[in-house]
Design a protein around this motif. Structure first.
Motif, PDB file in Angstrom:
ATOM      1  N   ALA A  99      13.739  -2.658  -5.598  1.00 26.00           N
ATOM      2  CA  ALA A  99      12.941  -3.466  -5.852  1.00 26.00           C
ATOM      3  C   ALA A  99      11.901  -3.924  -4.340  1.00 26.00           C
ATOM      4  CB  ALA A  99      13.185  -4.998  -6.513  1.00 26.00           C
ATOM      5  N   GLY A 100      12.375  -4.086  -3.456  1.00 28.67           N
ATOM      6  CA  GLY A 100      11.967  -4.232  -2.119  1.00 28.67           C
ATOM      7  C   GLY A 100      11.298  -3.101  -1.678  1.00 28.67           C
ATOM      8  N   VAL A 101      11.739  -1.872  -1.830  1.00 26.76           N
ATOM      9  CA  VAL A 101      10.924  -0.729  -1.419  1.00 26.76           C
ATOM     10  C   VAL A 101       9.745  -0.710  -2.330  1.00 26.76           C
ATOM     11  CG1 VAL A 101      10.906   1.760  -0.991  1.00 26.76           C
ATOM     12  CG2 VAL A 101      12.876   0.469  -0.482  1.00 26.76           C
ATOM     13  N   PHE A 102       9.908  -0.780  -3.705  1.00 27.68           N
ATOM     14  CA  PHE A 102       8.971  -0.603  -4.274  1.00 27.68           C
ATOM     15  C   PHE A 102       7.534  -1.716  -4.158  1.00 27.68           C
ATOM     16  CE2 PHE A 102       6.357  -1.824  -8.171  1.00 27.68           C
ATOM     17  CZ  PHE A 102       6.292  -0.653  -8.828  1.00 27.68           C
ATOM     18  N   LYS A 103       8.266  -3.000  -4.000  1.00 21.54           N
ATOM     19  CA  LYS A 103       7.211  -4.038  -3.934  1.00 21.54           C
ATOM     20  C   LYS A 103       6.171  -3.783  -2.588  1.00 21.54           C
ATOM     21  CE  LYS A 103       8.488  -8.199  -4.430  1.00 21.54           C
ATOM     22  NZ  LYS A 103       9.205  -9.320  -4.256  1.00 21.54           N
ATOM     23  N   ALA A 104       6.766  -3.130  -1.441  1.00 17.94           N
ATOM     24  CA  ALA A 104       6.266  -2.605  -0.300  1.00 17.94           C
ATOM     25  C   ALA A 104       5.126  -1.578  -0.404  1.00 17.94           C
ATOM     26  CB  ALA A 104       7.200  -2.346   0.805  1.00 17.94           C
ATOM     27  N   ALA A 105       5.691  -0.647  -1.224  1.00 14.44           N
ATOM     28  CA  ALA A 105       5.004   0.674  -1.574  1.00 14.44           C
ATOM     29  C   ALA A 105       3.630   0.173  -2.595  1.00 14.44           C
ATOM     30  CB  ALA A 105       5.736   1.543  -2.289  1.00 14.44           C
ATOM     31  N   ALA A 106       3.998  -0.702  -3.469  1.00 13.81           N
ATOM     32  CA  ALA A 106       2.960  -1.260  -4.363  1.00 13.81           C
ATOM     33  C   ALA A 106       1.856  -1.913  -3.677  1.00 13.81           C
ATOM     34  CB  ALA A 106       3.537  -1.993  -5.597  1.00 13.81           C
ATOM     35  N   SER A 107       2.379  -2.716  -2.793  1.00 15.76           N
ATOM     36  CA  SER A 107       1.250  -3.452  -2.043  1.00 15.76           C
ATOM     37  C   SER A 107       0.603  -2.542  -1.412  1.00 15.76           C
ATOM     38  CB  SER A 107       1.929  -4.658  -1.048  1.00 15.76           C
ATOM     39  OG  SER A 107       2.584  -5.522  -1.687  1.00 15.76           O
ATOM     40  N   LYS A 108       1.099  -1.474  -0.655  1.00 11.20           N
ATOM     41  CA  LYS A 108       0.467  -0.571   0.246  1.00 11.20           C
ATOM     42  C   LYS A 108      -0.635   0.116  -0.772  1.00 11.20           C
ATOM     43  CE  LYS A 108       0.305   0.097   4.148  1.00 11.20           C
ATOM     44  NZ  LYS A 108      -0.561  -0.329   5.047  1.00 11.20           N
ATOM     45  N   LEU A 109      -0.296   0.626  -1.811  1.00 12.27           N
ATOM     46  CA  LEU A 109      -1.001   1.288  -2.673  1.00 12.27           C
ATOM     47  C   LEU A 109      -2.059   0.312  -3.071  1.00 12.27           C
ATOM     48  CD1 LEU A 109      -1.139   4.142  -4.163  1.00 12.27           C
ATOM     49  CD2 LEU A 109      -0.300   3.095  -5.844  1.00 12.27           C
ATOM     50  N   GLN A 110      -1.820  -0.961  -3.426  1.00  9.43           N
ATOM     51  CA  GLN A 110      -3.002  -1.699  -3.828  1.00  9.43           C
ATOM     52  C   GLN A 110      -4.199  -1.987  -2.723  1.00  9.43           C
ATOM     53  OE1 GLN A 110      -1.791  -5.636  -5.118  1.00  9.43           O
ATOM     54  NE2 GLN A 110      -3.518  -6.045  -6.129  1.00  9.43           N
ATOM     55  N   TYR A 111      -3.418  -2.021  -1.493  1.00 10.88           N
ATOM     56  CA  TYR A 111      -4.618  -2.156  -0.302  1.00 10.88           C
ATOM     57  C   TYR A 111      -5.439  -0.808  -0.345  1.00 10.88           C
ATOM     58  CZ  TYR A 111      -6.115  -1.808   4.367  1.00 10.88           C
ATOM     59  OH  TYR A 111      -6.912  -1.657   5.697  1.00 10.88           O
ATOM     60  N   LEU A 112      -4.775   0.433  -0.356  1.00  7.45           N
ATOM     61  CA  LEU A 112      -5.423   1.450  -0.340  1.00  7.45           C
ATOM     62  C   LEU A 112      -6.463   1.688  -1.368  1.00  7.45           C
ATOM     63  CD1 LEU A 112      -2.574   4.173   0.686  1.00  7.45           C
ATOM     64  CD2 LEU A 112      -4.323   3.388   1.860  1.00  7.45           C
ATOM     65  N   ALA A 113      -6.154   1.069  -2.779  1.00  4.86           N
ATOM     66  CA  ALA A 113      -6.830   1.213  -3.573  1.00  4.86           C
ATOM     67  C   ALA A 113      -8.217   0.296  -3.518  1.00  4.86           C
ATOM     68  CB  ALA A 113      -6.434   0.911  -4.938  1.00  4.86           C
ATOM     69  N   GLN A 114      -7.987  -0.883  -2.948  1.00  8.23           N
ATOM     70  CA  GLN A 114      -9.056  -1.635  -2.508  1.00  8.23           C
ATOM     71  C   GLN A 114      -9.898  -1.189  -1.636  1.00  8.23           C
ATOM     72  OE1 GLN A 114      -7.169  -5.542  -1.943  1.00  8.23           O
ATOM     73  NE2 GLN A 114      -7.137  -5.934  -4.246  1.00  8.23           N
ATOM     74  N   ALA A 115      -9.469  -0.441  -0.770  1.00  4.55           N
ATOM     75  CA  ALA A 115     -10.163  -0.047   0.639  1.00  4.55           C
ATOM     76  C   ALA A 115     -11.307   1.338   0.130  1.00  4.55           C
ATOM     77  CB  ALA A 115      -9.087   0.345   1.716  1.00  4.55           C
ATOM     78  N   ASN A 116     -10.594   1.994  -0.736  1.00  5.41           N
ATOM     79  CA  ASN A 116     -11.245   3.078  -1.346  1.00  5.41           C
ATOM     80  C   ASN A 116     -11.753   2.879  -2.770  1.00  5.41           C
ATOM     81  OD1 ASN A 116     -10.861   4.847   1.090  1.00  5.41           O
ATOM     82  ND2 ASN A 116      -8.728   4.340   0.614  1.00  5.41           N
ATOM     83  N   HIS A 117     -12.614   2.150  -2.942  1.00  2.00           N
ATOM     84  CA  HIS A 117     -13.077   1.630  -4.174  1.00  2.00           C
ATOM     85  C   HIS A 117     -13.560   2.782  -5.011  1.00  2.00           C
ATOM     86  CE1 HIS A 117     -14.774  -0.950  -7.451  1.00  2.00           C
ATOM     87  NE2 HIS A 117     -15.856  -0.360  -7.359  1.00  2.00           N
ATOM     88  N   LYS A 118     -14.393   3.700  -4.333  1.00  2.00           N
ATOM     89  CA  LYS A 118     -14.523   5.125  -5.081  1.00  2.00           C
ATOM     90  C   LYS A 118     -13.768   5.856  -5.804  1.00  2.00           C
ATOM     91  CE  LYS A 118     -18.953   5.618  -2.092  1.00  2.00           C
ATOM     92  NZ  LYS A 118     -19.425   6.506  -1.178  1.00  2.00           N
ATOM     93  N   ALA A 119     -12.539   5.724  -5.534  1.00  2.00           N
ATOM     94  CA  ALA A 119     -11.287   6.599  -5.887  1.00  2.00           C
ATOM     95  C   ALA A 119     -10.844   5.776  -7.120  1.00  2.00           C
ATOM     96  CB  ALA A 119     -10.337   6.780  -4.953  1.00  2.00           C
ATOM     97  N   THR A 120     -11.214   4.673  -7.351  1.00  2.00           N
ATOM     98  CA  THR A 120     -10.616   3.651  -8.351  1.00  2.00           C
ATOM     99  C   THR A 120     -11.446   3.573  -9.607  1.00  2.00           C
ATOM    100  OG1 THR A 120     -11.538   1.593  -7.438  1.00  2.00           O
ATOM    101  CG2 THR A 120      -9.083   2.475  -6.934  1.00  2.00           C
ATOM    102  N   VAL A 121     -12.790   4.100  -9.398  1.00  2.00           N
ATOM    103  CA  VAL A 121     -13.614   3.944 -10.715  1.00  2.00           C
ATOM    104  C   VAL A 121     -13.275   5.044 -11.776  1.00  2.00           C
ATOM    105  CG1 VAL A 121     -15.340   3.006  -9.309  1.00  2.00           C
ATOM    106  CG2 VAL A 121     -15.437   5.535  -9.561  1.00  2.00           C
ATOM    107  N   ASP A 122     -12.550   6.147 -11.371  1.00  2.00           N
ATOM    108  CA  ASP A 122     -12.001   6.990 -12.389  1.00  2.00           C
ATOM    109  C   ASP A 122     -11.079   6.496 -13.737  1.00  2.00           C
ATOM    110  OD1 ASP A 122     -10.820   9.079 -13.825  1.00  2.00           O
ATOM    111  OD2 ASP A 122     -11.033  10.270 -12.163  1.00  2.00           O
ATOM    112  N   ALA A 123     -11.419   6.816 -14.941  1.00  2.00           N
ATOM    113  CA  ALA A 123     -10.619   6.212 -15.803  1.00  2.00           C
ATOM    114  C   ALA A 123      -9.187   6.364 -15.721  1.00  2.00           C
ATOM    115  CB  ALA A 123     -10.988   6.738 -17.244  1.00  2.00           C
ATOM    116  N   ASN A 124      -8.631   7.450 -14.792  1.00  2.00           N
ATOM    117  CA  ASN A 124      -7.393   7.665 -14.945  1.00  2.00           C
ATOM    118  C   ASN A 124      -6.710   6.748 -13.861  1.00  2.00           C
ATOM    119  OD1 ASN A 124      -6.992  10.145 -16.476  1.00  2.00           O
ATOM    120  ND2 ASN A 124      -7.624  11.509 -14.825  1.00  2.00           N
ATOM    121  N   TYR A 125      -7.322   6.140 -12.860  1.00  2.00           N
ATOM    122  CA  TYR A 125      -6.906   5.137 -12.200  1.00  2.00           C
ATOM    123  C   TYR A 125      -6.568   3.953 -13.035  1.00  2.00           C
ATOM    124  CZ  TYR A 125      -5.903   1.787  -8.582  1.00  2.00           C
ATOM    125  OH  TYR A 125      -5.530   0.598  -7.949  1.00  2.00           O
ATOM    126  N   ALA A 126      -7.511   3.489 -13.886  1.00  2.00           N
ATOM    127  CA  ALA A 126      -7.104   2.454 -15.044  1.00  2.00           C
ATOM    128  C   ALA A 126      -5.997   2.539 -15.722  1.00  2.00           C
ATOM    129  CB  ALA A 126      -8.585   2.381 -15.468  1.00  2.00           C
TER     130      ALA A 126
END
Length: 178
Positions: A99-126
């Motif tokens: 759970a600790g490793v997952f939480k760190a990876a999920a936070s990092k992924l969320q940061y990456l998604a917010q920093a690269n908004h163009k990559a998250t507009v796809d329906a697959n990301y949703a």
């Protein structure tokens, strides 16, 4: 009508108290074993949810990489560590570690998604994001149920004059997961 002597009254009381005590011991053993099995099943369920969350998180990362998101070395190591988690023999400690490793990876992924908004507009990301949110909600629900069962299990282990049962069954008090 015959009158009972003193020792007979004492023996009758002793038999009744012994019967009551043995009945309570059997009941407590049943409850301890019930919650022990229940906790084992919940740990397996939590392990399965963590596996599914990890798989979804790694799929989301691969999707973002395909969309042009660049990972630095630390991020790559974090996701490799996430990929290397073993879900074969679940224990409370492995659930905490995973759970600790997952939480760190999920936070990092969320940061990456917010920093690269163009990559998250796809329906697959949703779809990936919705699945991660559903799995998180299920995980939180199961954690709450697990923690409630831990409280009950620890209660049955700590009943005065019954603590020896837990030692006999080799059961130790457990701690809650967060």
């Amino acid at each position: 009508m015959p009158v009972m002597e003193g020792y007979q009254i004492f023996l009758l009381i002793l038999v009744l108290v012994s019967f009551f005590y043995i009945s309570v011991v059997v009941y407590v053993i049943g409850k301890i074993l019930f919650f022990k099995r229940r906790l084992k099943r919940k740990v397996q369920g939590l392990n399965l949810l963590l596996y599914e969350r990890t798989d979804t998180l790694l799929s989301t990362k691969e999707f973002l990489v395909k969309k042009g998101v660049v990972l630095n070395v630390e991020d790559g190591e974090l996701f490799e560590k996430l990929k290397g988690l073993s879900f074969q023999r679940p224990t409370e400690e492995s659930i905490r570690d995973h759970a600790g490793v997952f939480k760190a990876a999920a936070s990092k992924l969320q940061y990456l998604a917010q920093a690269n908004h163009k990559a998250t507009v796809d329906a697959n990301y949703a779809r990936f994001d919705g699945l991660l949110q559903d799995l998180e909600r299920n995980y939180r629900t199961l954690i709450g149920a697990y923690n409630a069962d831990v409280v009950a299990f620890n209660y049955w282990l700590s009943i005065p004059t019954m603590r020896w049962i837990g030692k006999m069954l080799r059961c130790k008090k457990r701690s809650s997961l967060s």
